[in-house]
Design a protein around this motif. Structure first.
Motif, mmCIF file in Angstrom:
data_model
loop_
_atom_site.group_PDB
_atom_site.id
_atom_site.type_symbol
_atom_site.label_atom_id
_atom_site.label_comp_id
_atom_site.label_asym_id
_atom_site.label_seq_id
_atom_site.Cartn_x
_atom_site.Cartn_y
_atom_site.Cartn_z
ATOM 1 N N CYS A 5 -2.805 63.973 -60.660
ATOM 2 C CA CYS A 5 -3.366 62.814 -59.960
ATOM 3 C C CYS A 5 -4.227 61.950 -60.871
ATOM 4 O O CYS A 5 -4.631 60.857 -60.479
ATOM 5 C CB CYS A 5 -4.219 63.276 -58.781
ATOM 6 S SG CYS A 5 -3.260 64.039 -57.467
ATOM 7 N N SER A 8 -3.177 58.228 -61.548
ATOM 8 C CA SER A 8 -3.388 57.350 -60.404
ATOM 9 C C SER A 8 -4.862 56.994 -60.249
ATOM 10 O O SER A 8 -5.215 55.830 -60.030
ATOM 11 C CB SER A 8 -2.870 58.030 -59.136
ATOM 12 O OG SER A 8 -3.173 57.261 -57.999
ATOM 13 N N GLY A 81 -6.313 62.923 -53.329
ATOM 14 C CA GLY A 81 -6.286 63.852 -52.217
ATOM 15 C C GLY A 81 -6.418 65.288 -52.691
ATOM 16 O O GLY A 81 -5.868 65.656 -53.723
ATOM 17 N N SER A 107 -9.040 56.579 -51.356
ATOM 18 C CA SER A 107 -8.252 57.691 -51.864
ATOM 19 C C SER A 107 -7.002 57.129 -52.518
ATOM 20 O O SER A 107 -6.272 56.353 -51.904
ATOM 21 C CB SER A 107 -7.867 58.631 -50.720
ATOM 22 O OG SER A 107 -7.090 59.695 -51.197
ATOM 23 N N SER A 108 -6.801 57.499 -53.770
ATOM 24 C CA SER A 108 -5.601 57.043 -54.459
ATOM 25 C C SER A 108 -4.439 57.955 -54.088
ATOM 26 O O SER A 108 -4.630 59.077 -53.648
ATOM 27 C CB SER A 108 -5.808 57.062 -55.973
ATOM 28 O OG SER A 108 -5.861 58.390 -56.447
ATOM 29 N N THR A 109 -3.257 57.454 -54.271
ATOM 30 C CA THR A 109 -2.076 58.267 -54.025
ATOM 31 C C THR A 109 -1.297 58.383 -55.318
ATOM 32 O O THR A 109 -1.327 57.485 -56.156
ATOM 33 C CB THR A 109 -1.178 57.634 -52.946
ATOM 34 O OG1 THR A 109 -0.811 56.324 -53.379
ATOM 35 C CG2 THR A 109 -1.882 57.560 -51.611
#
Length: 167
Positions: A5, A8, A81, A107-109
């Protein structure tokens, strides 16, 4: 605690930063530094100026992150997340962090799309307690990403039946 993650989170951080004062917190499991290592690699690849990186390996990372937020008082918190084992009935999830954070939080995805792909923002106004905060985040996103904004609301069935739609 997911090294995948990091790209991102860095992309969103770089797109939304309003100052050079950036601090990354890396959730690590059992003394490993996989997330911090992945973060350093992404920062090097993107040639991002050095930033402060703090590893967190607490059993209660949500509480530790909240304490850090109260200490440094960030304008914006960007999280990927995560869902870890609850401790004493207290969730250790990104959702809980977002719910309790004392600052604007997004919140990034992970995936193929990043900040450069955002052309428009759809915000659903619920007439709830969080609308104002959501509008502030929407304004930040719109301003920094040069994206248009569409506001919408969802009406319950009773308003439409009473021919009061749009009131």
């Amino acid at each position: 605690p997911d090294p995948e993650c990091t790209e991102s989170v860095v992309a969103w951080t770089e797109a939304l930063k309003e100052s050079a004062n950036i601090e990354y917190f890396c959730l690590e499991q059992k003394g490993q530094h996989e997330t911090a290592t992945a973060l350093r690699a992404v920062l090097d690849q993107k040639q991002v100026e050095p930033v402060k990186i703090t590893s967190i390996s607490s059993l209660t990372p949500v509480e530790e992150l909240l304490q850090q937020c109260r200490r440094i008082r960030p304008q914006l918190l960007i999280t990927a997340g995560f869902s870890l084992t609850a401790v004493n009935g207290r969730p250790q999830t990104s959702e809980q962090l977002i719910r309790e954070a004392p600052c604007m939080t997004i919140s990034s995805t992970s995936g193929d799309k990043g900040p450069a792909d955002v052309r428009g923002i759809l915000m659903i106004v619920s007439r709830g307690a969080h609308d104002f905060a959501a509008l502030k985040v929407t304004q930040l996103l719109s301003r920094t990403l040069h994206a248009g904004v569409t506001l919408a609301t969802v009406e319950d069935e009773s308003g439409a039946k009473a021919e009061r739609a749009g009131e």
